[in-house]
Each structure stands twice: as C-alpha cells, then as structure tokens.
Design a protein around this motif. Structure first.
Motif, PDB file in Angstrom:
ATOM      1  N   VAL A  22     -10.370   2.178   1.599  1.00  0.00           N
ATOM      2  CA  VAL A  22     -10.050   3.232   2.561  1.00  0.00           C
ATOM      3  C   VAL A  22     -11.339   3.726   3.215  1.00  0.00           C
ATOM      4  O   VAL A  22     -12.310   4.061   2.524  1.00  0.00           O
ATOM      5  CB  VAL A  22      -9.328   4.413   1.873  1.00  0.00           C
ATOM      6  CG1 VAL A  22      -9.038   5.523   2.869  1.00  0.00           C
ATOM      7  CG2 VAL A  22      -8.049   3.935   1.193  1.00  0.00           C
ATOM      8  N   GLY A  69      -1.166   4.038   3.918  1.00  0.00           N
ATOM      9  CA  GLY A  69      -2.234   3.054   3.801  1.00  0.00           C
ATOM     10  C   GLY A  69      -2.171   2.277   2.499  1.00  0.00           C
ATOM     11  O   GLY A  69      -2.348   1.050   2.479  1.00  0.00           O
ATOM     12  N   THR A  73      -7.956   4.493   7.614  1.00  0.00           N
ATOM     13  CA  THR A  73      -7.984   3.052   7.832  1.00  0.00           C
ATOM     14  C   THR A  73      -8.157   2.375   6.483  1.00  0.00           C
ATOM     15  O   THR A  73      -8.956   2.834   5.659  1.00  0.00           O
ATOM     16  CB  THR A  73      -9.134   2.661   8.783  1.00  0.00           C
ATOM     17  OG1 THR A  73      -8.938   3.320  10.036  1.00  0.00           O
ATOM     18  CG2 THR A  73      -9.200   1.154   9.002  1.00  0.00           C
ATOM     19  N   VAL A  74      -7.418   1.309   6.260  1.00  0.00           N
ATOM     20  CA  VAL A  74      -7.541   0.530   5.027  1.00  0.00           C
ATOM     21  C   VAL A  74      -7.978  -0.881   5.402  1.00  0.00           C
ATOM     22  O   VAL A  74      -7.352  -1.533   6.241  1.00  0.00           O
ATOM     23  CB  VAL A  74      -6.214   0.491   4.240  1.00  0.00           C
ATOM     24  CG1 VAL A  74      -6.372  -0.338   2.960  1.00  0.00           C
ATOM     25  CG2 VAL A  74      -5.735   1.895   3.909  1.00  0.00           C
ATOM     26  N   ARG A 117      -5.882  -1.956   8.706  1.00  0.00           N
ATOM     27  CA  ARG A 117      -4.792  -1.218   9.348  1.00  0.00           C
ATOM     28  C   ARG A 117      -5.173   0.254   9.422  1.00  0.00           C
ATOM     29  O   ARG A 117      -5.497   0.861   8.414  1.00  0.00           O
ATOM     30  CB  ARG A 117      -3.504  -1.403   8.556  1.00  0.00           C
ATOM     31  CG  ARG A 117      -2.242  -0.831   9.143  1.00  0.00           C
ATOM     32  CD  ARG A 117      -1.723  -1.525  10.408  1.00  0.00           C
ATOM     33  NE  ARG A 117      -1.611  -2.958  10.381  1.00  0.00           N
ATOM     34  CZ  ARG A 117      -0.526  -3.648  10.061  1.00  0.00           C
ATOM     35  NH1 ARG A 117       0.574  -3.041   9.706  1.00  0.00           N
ATOM     36  NH2 ARG A 117      -0.536  -4.962  10.102  1.00  0.00           N
ATOM     37  N   GLN A 118      -5.164   0.796  10.631  1.00  0.00           N
ATOM     38  CA  GLN A 118      -5.410   2.225  10.833  1.00  0.00           C
ATOM     39  C   GLN A 118      -4.074   2.924  10.999  1.00  0.00           C
ATOM     40  O   GLN A 118      -3.256   2.512  11.828  1.00  0.00           O
ATOM     41  CB  GLN A 118      -6.292   2.473  12.060  1.00  0.00           C
ATOM     42  CG  GLN A 118      -6.593   3.946  12.270  1.00  0.00           C
ATOM     43  CD  GLN A 118      -7.560   4.206  13.420  1.00  0.00           C
ATOM     44  OE1 GLN A 118      -8.079   3.283  14.041  1.00  0.00           O
ATOM     45  NE2 GLN A 118      -7.799   5.464  13.691  1.00  0.00           N
TER      46      GLN A 118
END
Length: 186
Positions: free
Chosen positions: A106, A128, A83-84, A67-68
């Motif tokens: 991350v 995040g 982003t993660v 997910r960003q």
C-alpha cells in the motif's frame, strides 16, 4: 461529516488523471507530507500531464500490477485514495530488498482532513486489500514513518500490525520507517 456509507469506493479510470494529479498535489501539501511521501509538492507540480496520464493508466481499472482506489463523496469530489502495488516473489522492492512472497504494498494513502475520523480510511483499505487477495497476495504491507503516529493509528484501525521490520527512511537514513502487515485470512 459523512459516514463511510455515503462514499463510492472505486478504482480510478484512465480519464481520471486530472483528479489523480489534483489529489496528489493536495496530499503533498499536508503538514505530514514530508514523512508520508517520498516526493515533494515542488517535484510533483512540475511533472507533465503525460506523467499523470501514465500513472492513471498504470494503476487504473484493468491494471494487474497496481490499483488506485478513490472515495467519491456524494458531491462527486474525491475524499481520499490508496494505491496497492503487487510485488512478486523473487523480485526486489523499490528499496532493493528481496520480496519473499507475492504481496500487496500500500502506497499513496491520503484522506482529505474534512473526511478523516469517520472510517473512510478503513473502507479504502478494505477495497485495496480485497483487490490484493484477488491477485493472489499472501499478505499486504505498508511502510510508515516512525514519527507519523496519526497514520500508524489509522493503519492499526484498518487491521495492520507492526511486523518488527524497519527500513531506513529514504530521505534521512537516521530515521526509520516501520513495516505494518496484514496477513491473508485463512
């Protein structure tokens, strides 16, 4: 300078890919980009639009693997991003190291210079990390170059601490990256 309350922190959407590309290319021109990112501006700049579309889809709303998150300034411009990635126990990470527990990783941390120093990086990290906890991560980690003290300071302010683990820097095995971690609150 805006306070971090003036920003909207949100997951990217598939149709955000042109802005994903624009922010990444800007990040790769940062003076510390050679320490912070594994690719160069020249490598990223020649990637086809389909690459950026796939990246936005793969780390956008609805993705369970990555997910960003972006910070939108009041004028609608993107001030920064993190982003993660979710790393599953029993797999190997990008460097081939075994992953011992479900964790967030991350990557791609960048805040535009005019938006630094106001707590925005912590707001991005908070989003995040919360997402990683929702996915069942036991901890969240990141790697930072041993000489990137600016980033190390920002990560400490966001609650991350060195784990003691070092990984050889992909671009130069004589240099190290330090693992910083944030444990899941009990």
């Amino acid at each position: 300078m805006s306070s971090n309350h003036d920003y909207v922190i949100r997951a990217i959407r598939r149709d955000d890919w042109p802005l994903v590309k624009q922010l990444r290319l800007e990040a790769l021109r940062d003076p510390l980009a050679d320490l912070a990112f594994l690719e160069s501006y020249e490598e990223a700049a020649v990637k086809a639009d389909a690459f950026w579309q796939d990246r936005a889809e793969g780390s956008g709303e609805g993705s369970a693997a990555a997910r960003q998150f972006v910070a939108e300034a009041p004028d609608g411009s993107w001030a920064g991003s993190v982003t993660v990635l979710i790393e599953e126990a029993g797999t190997k990470d990008w460097a081939g190291t075994p992953v011992e527990r479900r964790q967030g990783h991350v990557v791609g941390v960048y805040v535009r210079p005019e938006h630094r120093g106001n707590g925005l990086i912590k707001a991005l990290f908070d989003a995040g990390v919360a997402w990683a906890w929702e996915r069942g991560a036991q901890r969240v980690r990141l790697l930072v170059h041993e000489k990137n003290t600016r980033a190390q300071g920002a990560y400490r302010k966001a609650g991350f601490a060195p784990s003691g683990v070092t990984v050889p820097f992909v671009k130069d095995e004589e240099q190290d990256e330090l693992e910083f971690v944030l444990g899941r609150p009990s």
